[in-house]
Design an enzyme around this catalytic site. Structure first.
Site, PDB file in Angstrom:
ATOM      1  N   THR A   1       0.865  -1.177   0.000  1.00 36.63           N
ATOM      2  CA  THR A   1       0.000   0.000   0.000  1.00 36.63           C
ATOM      3  C   THR A   1       0.890   1.211   0.000  1.00 36.63           C
ATOM      4  OG1 THR A   1      -1.829   1.161   0.965  1.00 36.63           O
ATOM      5  CG2 THR A   1      -0.329   0.195   2.497  1.00 36.63           C
TER       6      THR A   1
ATOM      7  N   GLU B   1       3.156  -0.016  10.350  1.00 40.82           N
ATOM      8  CA  GLU B   1       2.236   0.484  11.366  1.00 40.82           C
ATOM      9  C   GLU B   1       2.522  -0.138  12.727  1.00 40.82           C
ATOM     10  OE1 GLU B   1      -1.565   1.492   8.485  1.00 40.82           O
ATOM     11  OE2 GLU B   1      -1.437  -0.476   9.431  1.00 40.82           O
TER      12      GLU B   1
ATOM     13  N   ASN C   1      -5.198  -0.126  13.096  1.00 42.67           N
ATOM     14  CA  ASN C   1      -6.120  -0.691  12.111  1.00 42.67           C
ATOM     15  C   ASN C   1      -7.516  -0.897  12.650  1.00 42.67           C
ATOM     16  OD1 ASN C   1      -4.635  -1.345   9.442  1.00 42.67           O
ATOM     17  ND2 ASN C   1      -3.164  -1.823  11.041  1.00 42.67           N
TER      18      ASN C   1
ATOM     19  N   THR D   1     -13.990   5.069   8.243  1.00 43.02           N
ATOM     20  CA  THR D   1     -14.529   6.300   7.659  1.00 43.02           C
ATOM     21  C   THR D   1     -15.093   7.213   8.709  1.00 43.02           C
ATOM     22  OG1 THR D   1     -16.652   5.209   7.283  1.00 43.02           O
ATOM     23  CG2 THR D   1     -15.068   5.146   5.499  1.00 43.02           C
TER      24      THR D   1
END
Length: 403
Positions: free
Chosen positions: A190, A276, A398, A403
């Protein structure tokens, strides 16, 4: 590899490039979130993209640009991936290119587009349009830092660099900005990576070089084994250095190829180390394989193992988890010829655990950078994979990324 003196210059270090990063309100944090990179002089363009079959709309648009062979600009945003957004998403990605092209006075198919962020959300095109126009107005030779910060998501910092090499009697410059921290898996991660150079090189050779380099750099990292929908690496080469154009695989091409590979390798390490929530940077060296594909497969099996990753987070020298991952990698091995080392200390050898100095190994496990060496004893081929540990923070990041 990177010049510390010019590192901040990033993508504007090569001659003829400008950049900008602005706030458009796409990120909920209110941080910089729209970037533009521009060269007035037409550039040869090359790109490598995610192999995820659910590729985001910007990937589809940018592939068309790469097929033309030339480009003038890259426009990118963070905060919204524009992935899994159907026909509207495709229209929005095309409009990103259209708006940038109008502002920069170039063709729409001269603009590479990229997005990163939450999947399944439509781009707020009113904010995007304003952001692109603002970024174009703010283009400058000092704009790389803001551009780099505009494309990051969960990264703890923007990855950037600059270097130069003499080719054909001319100083050829390279610059780069990149983002990538989670959802990292080979065959791209990503990540977004934008490389600029003022080298003059044939587009087909540029594409070939980038594809080859990606295979041994960006495709050799894994943070969590998840392959993103939006990954891309793009190179713009505008020829402003004035070197004799590279049109064949000669000594000049080898210098170009080697420099590009070194840049991508350094960026790959930075991305893996900034995984992360990472507290450890793991370098997995697989030696003695019968071919590169098998060496990579063994390394990736170890890199993607949650049990291996959590053991290193806990500073537990649990070599059993590593040899287990080697064993289920799908590559035929011989346990009797296999040796595993942590930080150069043998922990498993020829089918059994090794007799090691516990205090010395404790120091290895406490370090940030840890090497895992796996000797298969089956051939002469090697591969190196870069990864990191799994921490409590990874789950937190995570679990809250929505959203």
């Amino acid at each position: 590899m990177f010049s510390e003196a010019h590192k901040a210059a990033g993508v504007t270090y090569p001659q003829g490039f400008k950049a900008a990063g602005v706030r458009a309100g796409i990120k909920k944090s209110g941080n910089l979130d729209v970037a533009v990179i521009y060269t007035e002089k037409e550039a040869a363009v090359a790109g490598v993209f995610t192999k995820n079959q659910v590729a985001a709309a910007p990937i589809r648009v940018s592939k068309i640009v790469i097929d033309t062979g030339t480009a003038h600009a890259i426009v990118a945003n963070a905060g919204c991936a524009n992935a899994c957004t159907g026909e509207q998403g495709l229209k929005d990605a095309e409009q990103m290119a259209e708006i940038a092209a109008q502002e920069l006075h170039c063709r729409q198919d001269d603009v590479v587009v990229a997005s990163t962020g939450v999947i399944g959300v439509n781009l707020p095109m009113d904010k995007m349009a304003a952001g692109i126009k603002d970024a174009v107005k703010n283009l400058s030779r000092e704009g790389s830092v803001n551009a780099g910060n505009a494309i990051i998501t969960t990264d703890t910092y923007s990855k950037a660099g600059a270097t130069e090499v003499e080719i054909g009697g001319k100083q050829v410059r390279f610059g780069v900005i990149a983002k990538g921290s989670g959802m990292i898996q080979p065959d791209m991660a990503t990540m977004l990576c934008f490389i600029t150079t003022d080298a003059d090189i044939d587009q087909k050779l540029l594409q070939e070089a980038l594809s080859e380099v990606t295979e041994v750099t960006f495709n050799m990292i894994s943070v969590d084994g998840d392959m993103s929908t939006n990954d891309m690496v793009t190179v713009l080469a505008n020829g402003a250095a004035g070197n004799p154009k590279i049109t064949e695989k000669n000594a000049d091409y080898e210098k170009f190829h080697s420099t590009l590979e070194n840049i991508c390798r350094e960026l790959s390490k930075k991305i893996a180390a900034d995984g992360e929530g990472a507290t450890k940077f793991l370098t997995i060296n697989v030696n003695g394989a019968d071919n590169f594909a098998n060496a990579k497969q063994v390394g990736m099996s170890v890199a993607k193992s949650p049990l291996v990753k959590t053991a290193f987070f806990g500073e537990d020298p649990n070599w059993g988890r590593v040899i287990c991952a080697v064993g289920y990698s799908g590559v035929k091995i011989n346990p009797a010829s296999t040796v595993v080392k942590f930080g150069g200390i043998p922990v498993y050898a020829h089918g059994v655990g090794a007799d090691y100095d516990a205090n010395a190994l404790k120091k290895v496990m406490a370090a940030h950078d840890i090497s895992i060496d796996i000797e298969l004893g089956l051939g002469k081929t090697s591969a190196t994979v870069w990864s990191c540990d799994f921490s409590y923070e990874y789950v937190k990041i995570n679990g809250e990324y929505h959203t």
